[in-house]
Scaffold this motif. Sequence first.
Motif, PDB file in Angstrom:
ATOM      1  N   LEU A   7       6.058  13.893  33.810  1.00  9.38           N
ATOM      2  CA  LEU A   7       5.445  13.860  32.483  1.00  9.38           C
ATOM      3  C   LEU A   7       4.911  12.465  32.163  1.00  9.38           C
ATOM      4  O   LEU A   7       3.768  12.313  31.710  1.00  9.38           O
ATOM      5  N   GLN A   8       5.707  11.439  32.416  1.00  9.34           N
ATOM      6  CA  GLN A   8       5.270  10.059  32.162  1.00  9.34           C
ATOM      7  C   GLN A   8       4.035   9.718  32.982  1.00  9.34           C
ATOM      8  O   GLN A   8       3.090   9.119  32.471  1.00  9.34           O
ATOM      9  N   LYS A   9       4.047  10.096  34.238  1.00  9.68           N
ATOM     10  CA  LYS A   9       2.917   9.816  35.129  1.00  9.68           C
ATOM     11  C   LYS A   9       1.643  10.493  34.624  1.00  9.68           C
ATOM     12  O   LYS A   9       0.576   9.882  34.594  1.00  9.68           O
ATOM     13  N   GLU A  10       1.762  11.737  34.203  1.00  7.52           N
ATOM     14  CA  GLU A  10       0.588  12.482  33.743  1.00  7.52           C
ATOM     15  C   GLU A  10       0.061  11.935  32.422  1.00  7.52           C
ATOM     16  O   GLU A  10      -1.147  11.838  32.221  1.00  7.52           O
ATOM     17  N   VAL A  11       0.952  11.540  31.517  1.00  9.12           N
ATOM     18  CA  VAL A  11       0.529  10.945  30.242  1.00  9.12           C
ATOM     19  C   VAL A  11      -0.179   9.620  30.507  1.00  9.12           C
ATOM     20  O   VAL A  11      -1.206   9.321  29.894  1.00  9.12           O
ATOM     21  N   ALA A  12       0.360   8.821  31.424  1.00  9.81           N
ATOM     22  CA  ALA A  12      -0.270   7.539  31.762  1.00  9.81           C
ATOM     23  C   ALA A  12      -1.648   7.759  32.388  1.00  9.81           C
ATOM     24  O   ALA A  12      -2.572   6.976  32.174  1.00  9.81           O
ATOM     25  N   ARG A  13      -1.794   8.837  33.162  1.00  2.25           N
ATOM     26  CA  ARG A  13      -3.057   9.135  33.831  1.00  2.25           C
ATOM     27  C   ARG A  13      -4.112   9.642  32.863  1.00  2.25           C
ATOM     28  O   ARG A  13      -5.292   9.353  33.005  1.00  2.25           O
ATOM     29  N   LYS A  18      -3.810  15.452  25.826  1.00  2.00           N
ATOM     30  CA  LYS A  18      -4.319  16.278  26.925  1.00  2.00           C
ATOM     31  C   LYS A  18      -3.180  16.947  27.683  1.00  2.00           C
ATOM     32  O   LYS A  18      -3.274  18.114  28.069  1.00  2.00           O
ATOM     33  N   VAL A  19      -2.100  16.206  27.889  1.00  2.00           N
ATOM     34  CA  VAL A  19      -0.938  16.771  28.570  1.00  2.00           C
ATOM     35  C   VAL A  19      -0.333  17.888  27.728  1.00  2.00           C
ATOM     36  O   VAL A  19       0.002  18.962  28.234  1.00  2.00           O
ATOM     37  N   ALA A  20      -0.197  17.658  26.437  1.00  2.00           N
ATOM     38  CA  ALA A  20       0.337  18.673  25.535  1.00  2.00           C
ATOM     39  C   ALA A  20      -0.528  19.932  25.563  1.00  2.00           C
ATOM     40  O   ALA A  20      -0.011  21.051  25.647  1.00  2.00           O
ATOM     41  N   VAL A  25       1.891  23.022  24.462  1.00  2.00           N
ATOM     42  CA  VAL A  25       2.875  22.590  23.462  1.00  2.00           C
ATOM     43  C   VAL A  25       2.219  21.560  22.551  1.00  2.00           C
ATOM     44  O   VAL A  25       1.093  21.129  22.792  1.00  2.00           O
ATOM     45  N   SER A  26       2.952  21.139  21.543  1.00  2.00           N
ATOM     46  CA  SER A  26       2.412  20.131  20.628  1.00  2.00           C
ATOM     47  C   SER A  26       2.556  18.728  21.219  1.00  2.00           C
ATOM     48  O   SER A  26       3.381  18.481  22.106  1.00  2.00           O
ATOM     49  N   ARG A  27       1.768  17.830  20.690  1.00  2.00           N
ATOM     50  CA  ARG A  27       1.857  16.424  21.084  1.00  2.00           C
ATOM     51  C   ARG A  27       3.237  15.879  20.725  1.00  2.00           C
ATOM     52  O   ARG A  27       3.817  15.065  21.445  1.00  2.00           O
ATOM     53  N   THR A  28       3.798  16.360  19.611  1.00  2.00           N
ATOM     54  CA  THR A  28       5.124  15.927  19.175  1.00  2.00           C
ATOM     55  C   THR A  28       6.187  16.304  20.205  1.00  2.00           C
ATOM     56  O   THR A  28       7.089  15.520  20.487  1.00  2.00           O
ATOM     57  N   THR A  29       6.067  17.475  20.785  1.00  2.00           N
ATOM     58  CA  THR A  29       7.017  17.904  21.811  1.00  2.00           C
ATOM     59  C   THR A  29       6.993  16.951  22.991  1.00  2.00           C
ATOM     60  O   THR A  29       8.045  16.529  23.486  1.00  2.00           O
ATOM     61  N   VAL A  30       5.815  16.583  23.433  1.00  2.00           N
ATOM     62  CA  VAL A  30       5.686  15.650  24.554  1.00  2.00           C
ATOM     63  C   VAL A  30       6.292  14.301  24.175  1.00  2.00           C
ATOM     64  O   VAL A  30       7.039  13.703  24.948  1.00  2.00           O
TER      65      VAL A  30
END
Length: 108
Positions: A7-13, A18-20, A25-30
């Motif tokens: 998850l961290q890797k994908e958010v950084a990428r 976009k990941v959410a 799911v919501s951005r808050t969940t991420v």
Amino acid sequence: MSYLELLQKEVARSSMQKVANHLGVSRTTVSLLLSGKYGAKTCAMAQRIERAFGQINCPVMGQLLPVQCAEYHNRQPPLNNPVAMQHFRVCQSCIHNTQCKDKTHAKH
């Protein structure tokens, strides 16, 4: 690699939004998952993240996403292509094949 690392890797990428969106799911969940403050059990989210962003080391094709792996082991036998049939046979007994009953014979 753990689901949080994925998850961290994908958010950084890309981005948290976009990941959410990709996970449905919501951005808050991420955000809560990344901060360690997610209030519910994480099993379902861990599976969702691993399915979306994890890598499987296929003995034939190399690195694949779980979705791609599932497409290979769920397809019909390619009767007109000997190379594809060889891959199909390996895939049917692979440890990553969720349909395979015997998980002891194809560990890699």
